[in-house]
Design a protein around this motif. Structure first.
Motif, PDB file in Angstrom:
ATOM      1  N   LYS B  42      14.243   3.899   8.418  1.00 28.59           N
ATOM      2  CA  LYS B  42      13.435   4.609   9.419  1.00 28.59           C
ATOM      3  C   LYS B  42      12.471   5.601   8.775  1.00 28.59           C
ATOM      4  O   LYS B  42      11.448   5.948   9.351  1.00 28.59           O
ATOM      5  CB  LYS B  42      14.333   5.326  10.419  1.00 28.59           C
ATOM      6  CG  LYS B  42      15.356   6.267   9.791  1.00 28.59           C
ATOM      7  CD  LYS B  42      16.277   6.823  10.853  1.00 28.59           C
ATOM      8  CE  LYS B  42      17.254   7.861  10.288  1.00 28.59           C
ATOM      9  NZ  LYS B  42      18.111   7.361   9.186  1.00 28.59           N
ATOM     10  N   GLU B  43      12.797   6.030   7.538  1.00 27.35           N
ATOM     11  CA  GLU B  43      11.905   6.971   6.845  1.00 27.35           C
ATOM     12  C   GLU B  43      10.512   6.385   6.655  1.00 27.35           C
ATOM     13  O   GLU B  43       9.542   7.114   6.452  1.00 27.35           O
ATOM     14  CB  GLU B  43      12.489   7.327   5.475  1.00 27.35           C
ATOM     15  CG  GLU B  43      13.771   8.150   5.513  1.00 27.35           C
ATOM     16  CD  GLU B  43      15.019   7.282   5.580  1.00 27.35           C
ATOM     17  OE1 GLU B  43      14.907   6.076   5.915  1.00 27.35           O
ATOM     18  OE2 GLU B  43      16.119   7.804   5.316  1.00 27.35           O
ATOM     19  N   LEU B  44      10.423   5.058   6.708  1.00 28.57           N
ATOM     20  CA  LEU B  44       9.138   4.428   6.411  1.00 28.57           C
ATOM     21  C   LEU B  44       8.141   4.520   7.566  1.00 28.57           C
ATOM     22  O   LEU B  44       6.935   4.378   7.354  1.00 28.57           O
ATOM     23  CB  LEU B  44       9.340   2.948   6.034  1.00 28.57           C
ATOM     24  CG  LEU B  44      10.175   2.713   4.774  1.00 28.57           C
ATOM     25  CD1 LEU B  44      10.241   1.227   4.473  1.00 28.57           C
ATOM     26  CD2 LEU B  44       9.597   3.464   3.578  1.00 28.57           C
ATOM     27  N   LEU B 102       8.803  -1.100  -0.405  1.00 30.70           N
ATOM     28  CA  LEU B 102       7.377  -1.456  -0.264  1.00 30.70           C
ATOM     29  C   LEU B 102       7.242  -2.696   0.621  1.00 30.70           C
ATOM     30  O   LEU B 102       6.356  -2.777   1.481  1.00 30.70           O
ATOM     31  CB  LEU B 102       6.769  -1.688  -1.644  1.00 30.70           C
ATOM     32  CG  LEU B 102       5.276  -2.035  -1.819  1.00 30.70           C
ATOM     33  CD1 LEU B 102       4.975  -3.512  -1.678  1.00 30.70           C
ATOM     34  CD2 LEU B 102       4.356  -1.211  -0.941  1.00 30.70           C
ATOM     35  N   LEU B 103       8.150  -3.655   0.416  1.00 35.31           N
ATOM     36  CA  LEU B 103       8.094  -4.889   1.211  1.00 35.31           C
ATOM     37  C   LEU B 103       8.439  -4.626   2.673  1.00 35.31           C
ATOM     38  O   LEU B 103       8.143  -5.453   3.533  1.00 35.31           O
ATOM     39  CB  LEU B 103       9.058  -5.931   0.631  1.00 35.31           C
ATOM     40  CG  LEU B 103       8.664  -6.534  -0.723  1.00 35.31           C
ATOM     41  CD1 LEU B 103       9.829  -7.313  -1.308  1.00 35.31           C
ATOM     42  CD2 LEU B 103       7.448  -7.432  -0.578  1.00 35.31           C
ATOM     43  N   SER B 104       9.067  -3.488   2.938  1.00 32.08           N
ATOM     44  CA  SER B 104       9.436  -3.158   4.312  1.00 32.08           C
ATOM     45  C   SER B 104       8.425  -2.220   4.957  1.00 32.08           C
ATOM     46  O   SER B 104       8.655  -1.734   6.061  1.00 32.08           O
ATOM     47  CB  SER B 104      10.805  -2.469   4.321  1.00 32.08           C
ATOM     48  OG  SER B 104      11.738  -3.246   3.638  1.00 32.08           O
ATOM     49  N   MET B 105       7.366  -1.952   4.262  1.00 34.80           N
ATOM     50  CA  MET B 105       6.380  -1.004   4.771  1.00 34.80           C
ATOM     51  C   MET B 105       5.677  -1.603   5.988  1.00 34.80           C
ATOM     52  O   MET B 105       5.049  -2.648   5.897  1.00 34.80           O
ATOM     53  CB  MET B 105       5.363  -0.697   3.671  1.00 34.80           C
ATOM     54  CG  MET B 105       4.532   0.534   3.910  1.00 34.80           C
ATOM     55  SD  MET B 105       5.503   2.028   3.863  1.00 34.80           S
ATOM     56  CE  MET B 105       5.773   2.177   2.124  1.00 34.80           C
ATOM     57  N   PRO B 106       5.804  -0.951   7.152  1.00 35.05           N
ATOM     58  CA  PRO B 106       5.164  -1.491   8.352  1.00 35.05           C
ATOM     59  C   PRO B 106       3.669  -1.761   8.142  1.00 35.05           C
ATOM     60  O   PRO B 106       2.976  -0.963   7.501  1.00 35.05           O
ATOM     61  CB  PRO B 106       5.384  -0.389   9.385  1.00 35.05           C
ATOM     62  CG  PRO B 106       6.642   0.279   8.948  1.00 35.05           C
ATOM     63  CD  PRO B 106       6.598   0.246   7.449  1.00 35.05           C
ATOM     64  N   ARG B 107       3.235  -2.856   8.689  1.00 36.07           N
ATOM     65  CA  ARG B 107       1.825  -3.253   8.704  1.00 36.07           C
ATOM     66  C   ARG B 107       1.259  -3.585   7.318  1.00 36.07           C
ATOM     67  O   ARG B 107       0.067  -3.629   7.114  1.00 36.07           O
ATOM     68  CB  ARG B 107       0.958  -2.191   9.383  1.00 36.07           C
ATOM     69  CG  ARG B 107       1.327  -2.020  10.862  1.00 36.07           C
ATOM     70  CD  ARG B 107       0.520  -0.970  11.566  1.00 36.07           C
ATOM     71  NE  ARG B 107       0.910   0.392  11.200  1.00 36.07           N
ATOM     72  CZ  ARG B 107       2.035   0.997  11.590  1.00 36.07           C
ATOM     73  NH1 ARG B 107       2.900   0.344  12.337  1.00 36.07           N
ATOM     74  NH2 ARG B 107       2.290   2.230  11.228  1.00 36.07           N
ATOM     75  N   GLN B 108       2.173  -3.791   6.320  1.00 31.42           N
ATOM     76  CA  GLN B 108       1.694  -4.135   4.978  1.00 31.42           C
ATOM     77  C   GLN B 108       2.286  -5.476   4.535  1.00 31.42           C
ATOM     78  O   GLN B 108       2.567  -5.680   3.365  1.00 31.42           O
ATOM     79  CB  GLN B 108       2.082  -3.038   3.978  1.00 31.42           C
ATOM     80  CG  GLN B 108       1.545  -1.650   4.314  1.00 31.42           C
ATOM     81  CD  GLN B 108       0.030  -1.550   4.149  1.00 31.42           C
ATOM     82  OE1 GLN B 108      -0.553  -2.227   3.305  1.00 31.42           O
ATOM     83  NE2 GLN B 108      -0.610  -0.730   4.957  1.00 31.42           N
ATOM     84  N   GLY B 109       2.504  -6.367   5.492  1.00 27.88           N
ATOM     85  CA  GLY B 109       3.131  -7.641   5.151  1.00 27.88           C
ATOM     86  C   GLY B 109       2.164  -8.646   4.552  1.00 27.88           C
ATOM     87  O   GLY B 109       0.952  -8.480   4.632  1.00 27.88           O
ATOM     88  N   LEU B 110       2.721  -9.696   3.942  1.00 24.07           N
ATOM     89  CA  LEU B 110       1.864 -10.735   3.377  1.00 24.07           C
ATOM     90  C   LEU B 110       1.105 -11.460   4.484  1.00 24.07           C
ATOM     91  O   LEU B 110       0.010 -11.978   4.269  1.00 24.07           O
ATOM     92  CB  LEU B 110       2.695 -11.727   2.562  1.00 24.07           C
ATOM     93  CG  LEU B 110       3.155 -11.161   1.213  1.00 24.07           C
ATOM     94  CD1 LEU B 110       4.132 -12.109   0.535  1.00 24.07           C
ATOM     95  CD2 LEU B 110       1.965 -10.891   0.309  1.00 24.07           C
ATOM     96  N   GLY B 111       1.679 -11.488   5.684  1.00 22.38           N
ATOM     97  CA  GLY B 111       0.950 -12.051   6.820  1.00 22.38           C
ATOM     98  C   GLY B 111      -0.332 -11.271   7.099  1.00 22.38           C
ATOM     99  O   GLY B 111      -1.354 -11.855   7.486  1.00 22.38           O
TER     100      GLY B 111
END
Lengths: 436, 404
Positions: B42-44, B102-111
């Motif tokens: 949730k910190e992210l 980093l991979l869980s960072m909202p709105r920063q996905g490979l999609g």
């Protein structure tokens, strides 16, 4: 930026020198008919007295001349300047048409053909590091440009490249660290018609050699120094008219000294090695060689820079040779057939090629970065160590894998690959001899 | 200008900020979410909001998953240091902090990268501000993405998708999932298209979350697509089956995203080397770059060797991003970067564990975690072998039929 501005910042004079040389027109036209025989005898030292001239200061300089430092660029950029591109092309052509065809014979002879050395001098190799007021061709100091040229020449042949670049190491050292007297005495010869053979002698024969822990010593004595020691793998030593020698000064750490051929106590013995044979490598013995106080070149800081710049130069050499090998391998693996198809259609071969390409590119970037940091006047010790380490590891891999990919063809002298195998051994070993 | 491989001045501050975030936000919770797999970090959320703010204010220089579209050549012929370079540099810092986070960072996905690379303007606007995951792999098709079996059949104004997707990073948490499916499996790779599926779509059923070796902070989802209806306008790119270029278009995304994954590997590599350097210094071992390796301790020589490979990987990554910024074709160099960075990070992370003994193995340090996290970076977004294949085909001028 207009042409004139470009010219002042990056050295249009170097280009015009290239362009005005009729050598380029002659490339490919003049047959190389002369070869030098290995002129050193293999039994014992003989006096190093290839002194073809007396070095004397013709003019009095108020102070040492230095090439300007470029300013720190704002952006990440891998694009060589237009001038650098032209030089890469010119030296690349020279390497391909003049060095590569005679490389095999020069390797066998342990000597570079005289006309090849003359032509490379004519291209202005030895004046790249010389300040303009002393006949140099480039206003701005550029280790990057030197690295690019070194890479281009080594693409033709590493041994011949070493021979051709040896005098440039000495003139660059004088340009960077020489005082007014030293520059006035020695530099004019390098920008003249008849560039002297000269060598930067750092390497020593001891196992685990460390250039910061030298066995060669310089003892203060009266108004000069007395130098004792043995230098190893010195290029063109028998012909050299001038040496810059690394020696440890009593309590003052390692330093560089200018030593003229013909000095009492200076002797040369051929030292053919596994590779770099075209550079006629030799041992240089200094037996109580007396030099004046004014022979000391630079200080402790410049000595460290000298070692680091030398390592960058060897990385660039490795890079050029390794790229040349890769360029040779691509058509070979595509044309060589086994089991009914080109061997490149097999992953074992193709993936090996990929590995070489990746590592060569990584080494290239690390080498350019180290040279660029040096040009910016920033600490480049770590960057130079990184470039050297990559060149040592992957240069040797390229040499070894190249022979492996050719199989039996790689082992015979019909192909240049066995020579690259031998030359690329030097990458992680040699200190000095070259500077960017 | 001049050849220069330093971080450009204009991005120095951004890199510094990213490093601070990694040090102050990611590192402190790194172990927590490694142990609490599948728990939402949730910190992210706060961090993601901050990054959005930076984007809007222009302070991010376009860094991030959505910023890596290719420059379409540059009119003035000048050198550009743009969003691709900014992205790899910030990702390096963030992954020095923690790759899984980093991979869980909202709105920063490979999609998000895929949308940025191939979506049209209308789609870009519609999907703006959404978090998009990427679903390519299937149980029977991993590296061979042309062999995927998920189908998309046009039915009125919708495509109906059926199939199974696995290894979807952030698949549970994302707002959107970009799904690769075939319009006609008979036609091979040319028929493969990507579709943007809302995570809330009832036809997109979460099957399970994987339990993994590493990057546990990042959820890895498996989905069943069961008559999943997707509006026609959610197809990315050209709807026509063009045997000449369609698949190449889909694969083009990778030219932009591979340098990002390479950057992740570079960041993790640096974390391992830095911590190992500190621990070895405590044990009395320091590296002198001027002294030949053979004259130093074996541990120091090993550090020097690892640092050299790290530097090669880092520079190759910057090169690939710089080429994209300047509209130069970078498919070959993107694979150079991914291959070198991927194998280097595994090699280095494992050697660091070995060099530091019990400290390296234990959970008091993060070294063992990095050694586990590292391996995925040499697998996803194209395995080491796939990179070597791509490189070899280009280097040797061979087709996929010639070099299988």
């Amino acid at each position: 930026m207009n042409l004139a501005e470009q010219g002042t910042s990056v050295g249009l004079r170097a280009l015009s020198r290239l362009a005005s040389s009729d050598l380029l027109d002659r490339v490919g036209l003049r047959e190389v008919t002369e070869r030098l025989v290995h002129r050193g005898t293999r039994n014992g030292f003989r006096a190093a007295n290839a002194a073809g001239r007396r070095f004397a200061s013709a003019q009095k300089l108020a102070g040492p001349a230095r090439q300007k430092r470029g300013k720190r660029p704002d952006l990440f950029d891998l694009e060589p300047s237009d001038e650098q591109k032209m030089m890469i092309e010119a030296f690349g052509d020279f390497a391909a048409t003049k060095l590569r065809p005679v490389a095999q014979q020069a390797d066998a002879d342990c000597a570079a053909p005289a006309d090849v050395l003359d032509q490379s001098a004519e291209l202005g190799i030895a004046v790249l590091g010389v300040p303009e007021e002393l006949g140099g061709a480039v206003e701005e100091r550029s280790a990057v440009t030197s690295a690019l040229i070194t890479e281009a020449l080594a693409g033709g042949d590493m041994g011949l490249g070493f021979a051709a670049l040896a005098p440039a190491a000495v003139s660059t050292a004088l340009g960077l660290w020489g005082d007014a007297d030293q520059q006035a005495t020695y530099l004019p010869a390098f920008s003249g018609e008849d560039v002297p053979a000269a060598a930067l002698a750092v390497q020593e024969p001891g196992v685990l050699f460390d250039p910061f822990d030298l066995d060669t010593t310089a003892r203060a004595d009266g108004d000069g120094f007395v130098i004792d020691g043995l230098k190893s793998l010195v290029p063109r030593a028998a012909d050299a008219e001038l040496f810059v020698v690394a020696a440890a000064v009593d309590d003052d750490g390692p330093a560089l000294f200018i030593v003229e051929a013909g000095s009492e106590g200076l002797a040369v013995q051929p030292e053919p090695a596994i590779g770099l044979r075209a550079a006629t490598t030799a041992r240089l013995r200094l037996d109580a060689v007396r030099v004046p106080a004014g022979a000391r070149l630079g200080d402790g800081d410049s000595y460290r820079d000298c070692i680091r710049l030398g390592r960058i130069a060897w990385s660039a050499m490795t890079l050029g040779t390794a790229q040349g090998a890769l360029d040779f391998l691509i058509p070979y693996v595509n044309e060589r057939k086994a089991f009914g198809e080109p061997i490149s259609h097999r992953q074992a071969v193709a993936f090996n090629m990929s590995d070489l390409a990746i590592e060569i590119e990584g080494t290239r970037l690390a080498t350019y970065r180290a040279a660029s940091l040096a040009d910016q006047g920033r600490d480049f010790s770590r960057a130079a160590a990184v470039a050297r380490r990559l060149a040592a590891t992957y240069g040797m891999k390229v040499g070894s894998d190249a022979v492996g990919l050719l199989g039996g063809h790689g082992y015979v002298k019909e192909y240049p690959v066995e020579r690259w195998y031998r030359d690329l051994r030097a990458a992680g070993v040699i200190e000095g001899g070259l500077l960017v | 200008m001049a050849i220069n491989l330093e971080i450009p001045k204009k991005l120095e501050q951004l890199v510094e900020q990213a490093h601070m975030v990694a040090a102050e936000v990611l590192r402190p919770i790194s172990r927590k979410y490694d142990l609490a797999e599948h728990e939402y970090p949730k910190e992210l959320d706060m961090l993601a909001a901050m990054i959005d703010g930076l984007d809007e204010g222009g302070a991010s220089s376009g860094a991030g998953a959505a910023g890596v579209s290719r420059a379409s050549g540059n009119g003035d012929g000048g050198n550009r240091n743009g969003s691709n370079l900014a992205s790899v540099l910030t990702i390096i810092e963030m992954c020095w902090g923690d790759v899984g986070l980093l991979l869980s960072m909202p709105r920063q996905g490979l999609g998000n990268s895929a949308i940025a690379a191939v979506a049209d303007d209308e789609q870009k606007e519609r999907f703006a501000g959404k978090w998009a995951a990427m679903a390519i792999t299937e149980p029977e098709a991993g590296s061979d993405s042309a062999a995927i079996r998920t189908t998309a059949v046009l039915d009125g104004d919708d495509y109906v998708l059926n199939g199974e997707k696995i290894y979807v990073t952030a698949g549970e948490r994302a707002d959107l999932v970009v799904v690769w499916a075939s319009l006609d499996p008979e036609q091979g790779r040319a028929a493969i298209k990507s579709f943007v599926v809302e995570r809330s779509n009832p036809g997109l059923k979460l099957d399970r979350l994987e339990h993994k070796l590493g990057i546990r902070a990042s959820d890895t989802a498996a989905f069943i697509l069961d008559d999943c209806r997707v509006p026609k306008k959610n197809l990315l790119g050209d709807a026509e089956i063009d045997t000449k270029k369609s698949f190449a278009g889909a694969m083009r995304t990778f030219d932009n995203t591979r340098p990002l994954v390479a950057a992740m590997a570079v960041g993790l590599t640096r974390a391992s080397i830095e911590r190992t350097t500190e621990l070895l210094a405590d044990a009395g071992v320091t590296v002198d770059p001027d002294v030949p390796a053979g004259r130093q301790s074996a541990a120091a020589a090993e550090l020097l060797a690892m640092e050299a490979d790290y530097e090669a990987a880092r520079l190759l990554t910057m090169e690939a991003a710089w080429m994209a910024d300047n509209g130069k074709p970078n498919s070959l160099h993107a694979s150079y970067a991914k291959a070198k960075a991927g194998r280097t990070c595994v090699d280095v992370a494992l050697r660091c564990v070995a060099l530091t003994g019990a400290a390296g193995l234990g959970e008091d340090e993060l070294l063992e975690k990095w050694a586990r996290d590292a391996k995925i970076l040499d697998i996803f977004e194209g395995t080491q072998n796939i990179q070597l294949l791509i490189i070899a085909r280009q280097l040797l001028g061979l087709t996929s039929a010639e070099l299988k």
